[in-house]
Write an enzyme that holds these catalytic residues in place. Structure first.
Site, short mmCIF file in Angstrom:
data_model
loop_
_atom_site.label_atom_id
_atom_site.label_comp_id
_atom_site.label_asym_id
_atom_site.label_seq_id
_atom_site.Cartn_x
_atom_site.Cartn_y
_atom_site.Cartn_z
CG ASP A 1 -2.19 0.77 1.25
OD1 ASP A 1 -1.91 2.13 0.48
OD2 ASP A 1 -3.41 0.31 1.25
CD GLN B 1 -16.84 3.91 7.94
OE1 GLN B 1 -16.07 3.60 7.29
NE2 GLN B 1 -18.21 3.67 7.40
CG ASP C 1 -9.91 1.39 -3.11
OD1 ASP C 1 -8.99 1.14 -4.10
OD2 ASP C 1 -10.32 2.52 -2.54
CG ASN C 2 -7.77 0.07 -8.26
OD1 ASN C 2 -7.11 -0.34 -9.12
ND2 ASN C 2 -7.11 0.23 -6.91
CB CYS D 1 -8.50 -16.35 -13.16
SG CYS D 1 -8.98 -15.79 -14.53
CB CYS E 1 -15.97 2.68 -0.47
SG CYS E 1 -16.25 0.90 -0.58
CB CYS F 1 -7.55 -18.86 -16.62
SG CYS F 1 -9.55 -18.99 -16.56
ZN LIG Z 1 -9.98 -16.97 -16.18
#
Ligand SMILES: [Zn+2]
Length: 251
Positions: free
Chosen positions: A68, A78, A135-136, A174, A189, A249
């Protein structure tokens, strides 16, 4: 036999610390040794990464890499239970490493930069398992493709508003079979909101699936997606079909 294995592998303090695991038939001494030997990458130290990292550190996962680039902000607190008010402004990975090693000094926590197209293969390499709570969709697809290429199991979680989902992807199908490319109407969010405790529910489920995958206990959510509707208190599990046209895949 199992008791003597534990005495060899763990200090007295560790035996006491992990006592509730050691008496569990599906974990026991061998499972706890697997947890200690495990190297787990958590992508995103946010709402999902927070409880997942706390429970995996508490469980005695030997090495946890946290990826991160963000700094802790007041609006994170929160739901991002890994952080405290005094951490605001600090790098998330540094604050997280401090709290996680305070919780369990037997765990090695390594901070890592955020996932990019050029570093993802190197970040994923050397880990036994990857948890993705970002979150993306750009990052999710990068992580999924890298896990598929490196044959590393992926535990994927997502939340928004009152609903969350968790799934485990080991080879085919996958994550890209579920989400072939970045959806044009993807919500965040930041825009739609999320109830804080939902991050705890889904992040903890991700940690639980990770413990199962590492110890071999039970049936992981492989090829299945558990969807939790917090507003109505309902959950359901759906199969993820292998997409015959999956660009990642399908052969
Ligand atoms: Zn796949």
């Amino acid at each position: 036999m199992r008791g003597s294995e534990v005495k060899v592998a763990f200090s007295e303090g560790e035996v006491e610390r992990y006592a509730r695991h050691l008496v569990l038939r599906e974990v026991g001494g061998p499972g706890q040794q697997r947890l200690k030997a495990a190297r787990v990458l958590i992508v995103g130290a946010g709402g999902l990464g927070s409880p997942a990292a706390l429970y995996l550190a508490a469980a005695g996962v030997g090495r946890i890499t946290l990826s991160d680039d963000d700094h802790v902000s007041l609006s994170n607190l929160q739901r991002q239970v890994l952080f405290a008010t005094g951490d605001v402004g600090q790098a998330k990975t540094a604050a997280a490493a401090e709290h996680l090693t305070a919780l369990n000094p037997h765990v090695v926590v390594e901070p890592a930069p955020a996932v990019t197209g050029s570093n993802v293969a190197g970040l994923v390499a050397g880990h036994d398992l990857v948890l993705d709570g970002t979150d993306n969709f750009e990052t999710r697809l990068l992580v999924s493709d890298a896990c598929l290429a490196a044959r590393i199991p992926l535990v994927s979680g997502a939340i928004g508003r009152w609903t969350g989902q968790v799934g485990v992807f080991v080879g085919r199908p996958c994550y890209r079979c579920l989400v072939p490319e970045v959806p044009p109407d993807a919500e965040t969010c930041v825009a739609v909101g999320v109830v804080g405790a939902l991050a705890g529910v889904i992040g903890s489920m991700m940690a639980l699936e990770a413990v199962k995958l590492i110890t071999g206990a039970g049936e992981a959510l492989g090829g299945r997606l558990l969807i939790y509707d917090g507003l109505n208190g309902e959950s359901r599990t759906v199969r993820v079909g292998a997409d015959p046209a999956c660009p990642a895949c399908a052969r």
